[in-house]
Scaffold this motif. Structure first.
Motif, PDB file in Angstrom:
ATOM      1  N   SER A 195       0.837  -1.214   0.000  1.00 25.85           N
ATOM      2  CA  SER A 195       0.000   0.000   0.000  1.00 25.85           C
ATOM      3  C   SER A 195       0.868   1.259   0.000  1.00 25.85           C
ATOM      4  O   SER A 195       0.370   2.344  -0.276  1.00 25.85           O
ATOM      5  CB  SER A 195      -0.931   0.025   1.219  1.00 25.85           C
ATOM      6  N   VAL A 228       4.185   1.180  -1.420  1.00 28.58           N
ATOM      7  CA  VAL A 228       5.239   1.029  -2.401  1.00 28.58           C
ATOM      8  C   VAL A 228       5.173   2.204  -3.387  1.00 28.58           C
ATOM      9  O   VAL A 228       4.069   2.703  -3.637  1.00 28.58           O
ATOM     10  CB  VAL A 228       5.060  -0.320  -3.159  1.00 28.58           C
ATOM     11  N   ASP A 244      -1.688  -4.259   0.829  1.00 32.24           N
ATOM     12  CA  ASP A 244      -2.677  -4.031  -0.223  1.00 32.24           C
ATOM     13  C   ASP A 244      -2.496  -5.129  -1.254  1.00 32.24           C
ATOM     14  O   ASP A 244      -1.373  -5.613  -1.448  1.00 32.24           O
ATOM     15  CB  ASP A 244      -2.492  -2.656  -0.870  1.00 32.24           C
ATOM     16  N   PRO A 259      -3.441  -5.575  -5.123  1.00 31.81           N
ATOM     17  CA  PRO A 259      -4.031  -5.317  -6.437  1.00 31.81           C
ATOM     18  C   PRO A 259      -4.476  -6.642  -7.062  1.00 31.81           C
ATOM     19  O   PRO A 259      -4.015  -7.719  -6.654  1.00 31.81           O
ATOM     20  CB  PRO A 259      -2.878  -4.710  -7.229  1.00 31.81           C
ATOM     21  N   SER A 260      -5.368  -6.560  -8.042  1.00 32.55           N
ATOM     22  CA  SER A 260      -5.998  -7.768  -8.604  1.00 32.55           C
ATOM     23  C   SER A 260      -4.983  -8.792  -9.116  1.00 32.55           C
ATOM     24  O   SER A 260      -5.224  -9.989  -9.065  1.00 32.55           O
ATOM     25  CB  SER A 260      -6.939  -7.369  -9.740  1.00 32.55           C
ATOM     26  N   ASP A 302      -0.752   0.655   9.189  1.00 33.08           N
ATOM     27  CA  ASP A 302      -0.820   1.889   9.978  1.00 33.08           C
ATOM     28  C   ASP A 302      -1.039   1.602  11.465  1.00 33.08           C
ATOM     29  O   ASP A 302      -0.791   2.455  12.306  1.00 33.08           O
ATOM     30  CB  ASP A 302      -1.966   2.783   9.465  1.00 33.08           C
TER      31      ASP A 302
END
Lengths: 270, 270
Positions: free
Chosen positions: A38, A40, A241, A243-244, A268
């Motif tokens: 998330s 990068v 995170d 991504p697809s 976080d």
């Protein structure tokens, strides 16, 4: 003998090339991997932000009972390692030093090439490290900014016009400087071994920073009596995170199929 | 008549393609541009983080006495615009709606193509907007993840094997669907106009989202009696980080030379 897992982190998926090497070298070890996808890339961040991120990454990994950490991120390895080591009572290894040590051992012409992201090249960390090991070795560095997006989009195979054209443009001038050793100073680049090798030719030894770091970790575990007795270890992946196409890209780096889900982390909170 | 500047922001340099269009269309306007280069890309961020960033960007721009804001960021345009509009008492325009409106006007086959980053395509924002304007128009979307890094590395010119190979691979399947209109749904893509045009052929109308947004802003300023009487306006650029090649890349987007320095901003303070 110590069955606790090893922690590995990187700003994204690239560090999985180090996990691949660890799986080959240390098949009995359990590995907890965290990719800070998330946030990068880390490359362009200020030292303060980088330290904050690195501390959070370590804090997350230490929420498991781990016995050592491999920092599979070039940027954190070059900027935060001494502080992280001071703050933590377990072995913390980076990816820069092992590659530099190997390059200095291997080179005969005393001219070593370095390819990395623009941020890593700008940091001058490899020159500094090699200069400390052997001031007579000259480092010729070349930033290869398109390698990471090309690899992440699956374009790393020999025969692909796009990667081959870009690789020739980046590497041909480097080859002509007479280096006999080339450090692949980014965890994305091991996937480009074949493409880079065919431009550089057999006279240039390629140093895979991920592989050297894995060897370093093996030595540290052995020296500290921390090796796992087995049986077979496994890798558990976490990411901030997904991504697809994360799974596909992760499998390309690991060069093995993922049988378990990649688990989400709200970094976080750490 | 209103001589106050217009504010424009984006996650990085891409929004400068909108500044270029504003400079052509509204040469008398003063422009304050902010590129949030320290936190680029916005594409993969969560809605909460995006709103936080967008509010900070607006807050910074409003530290000047501006009369309107152009959100030259596709991701913010698709996620935060209603909230930003509610919170601010000045016209705030995005880049998605104007492009969609134009596409619906232009298409005869009722088949519109969309190219954008993976995050923008995934958001479904263009389909939603076009569906609201004319439910009979079909949208065929294609993510082009390598276009941004290639453009930022200067590879956007016809004759470059790398960009031409990648463009053919992305666009040829899209061409074969029979679209007659193609939305360039990313502020980086106007630099690829020629390369994209030569793959798509003369039967497909290319819609430049940055240009449509500039027209929209011109209408908004005119309707609100906010146009500047002149004389010649100028653009002042701010960025939260400036990699070494920032100036070169910025000049490519603006297609004009920068005579003033790009000023630094600590965006965390806003």
């Amino acid at each position: 003998m110590d069955q606790r897992p090893v922690g590995v982190f990187d700003s994204g998926v690239g560090g999985l090339s180090a996990v691949r090497e660890l799986r080959k070298l240390l098949p009995s070890e359990n590995i907890i991997y965290f990719g800070d996808t998330s946030r990068v890339p880390y490359g362009g961040r200020s030292p303060e932000i980088l330290l904050k991120y690195a501390r959070q990454d370590v804090h997350f990994l230490r929420s498991f009972d781990i016995k050592a950490i491999l920092v599979a991120c070039g940027t954190v390895s070059t900027t935060c390692l001494p502080i992280l080591r001071r703050e933590n009572d377990l072995p913390i290894l980076g990816v820069v030093e092992p590659a530099c040590r190997r390059a200095v051992q291997v080179t005969k012409t005393r001219r070593v090439g370095l390819i990395a992201t623009a941020a890593s090249v700008r940091s001058g960390a490899y020159e500094k490290c090699i200069g400390g090991l052997d001031p007579a070795v000259e480092v010729i560095a070349k930033a290869c900014p398109l390698f990471v997006p090309l690899v992440e989009n699956g374009r790393y195979r020999p025969g692909d016009t796009v990667i081959e054209t870009v690789a020739r443009e980046y590497l041909e001038p480097l080859r002509q400087t007479g280096i006999d050793t080339l450090i692949l100073g980014c965890t994305h680049y091991p996937l480009l071994m074949d493409v880079i090798g065919s431009v550089m030719g057999p006279a240039v030894t390629l140093i895979n920073a991920s592989e050297e770091a894995a060897w370093d970790l093996k030595r540290a575990l052995r020296d500290g009596g921390l090796l796992s007795p087995g049986p077979g270890g496994e890798a558990t992946l976490y990411a901030s995170d997904q991504p697809s196409d994360f799974r596909t890209v992760a499998q390309q780096f690991l060069r093995e199929e993922l049988h378990k889900p990649v688990l989400p982390v709200d970094i976080d909170r750490y």
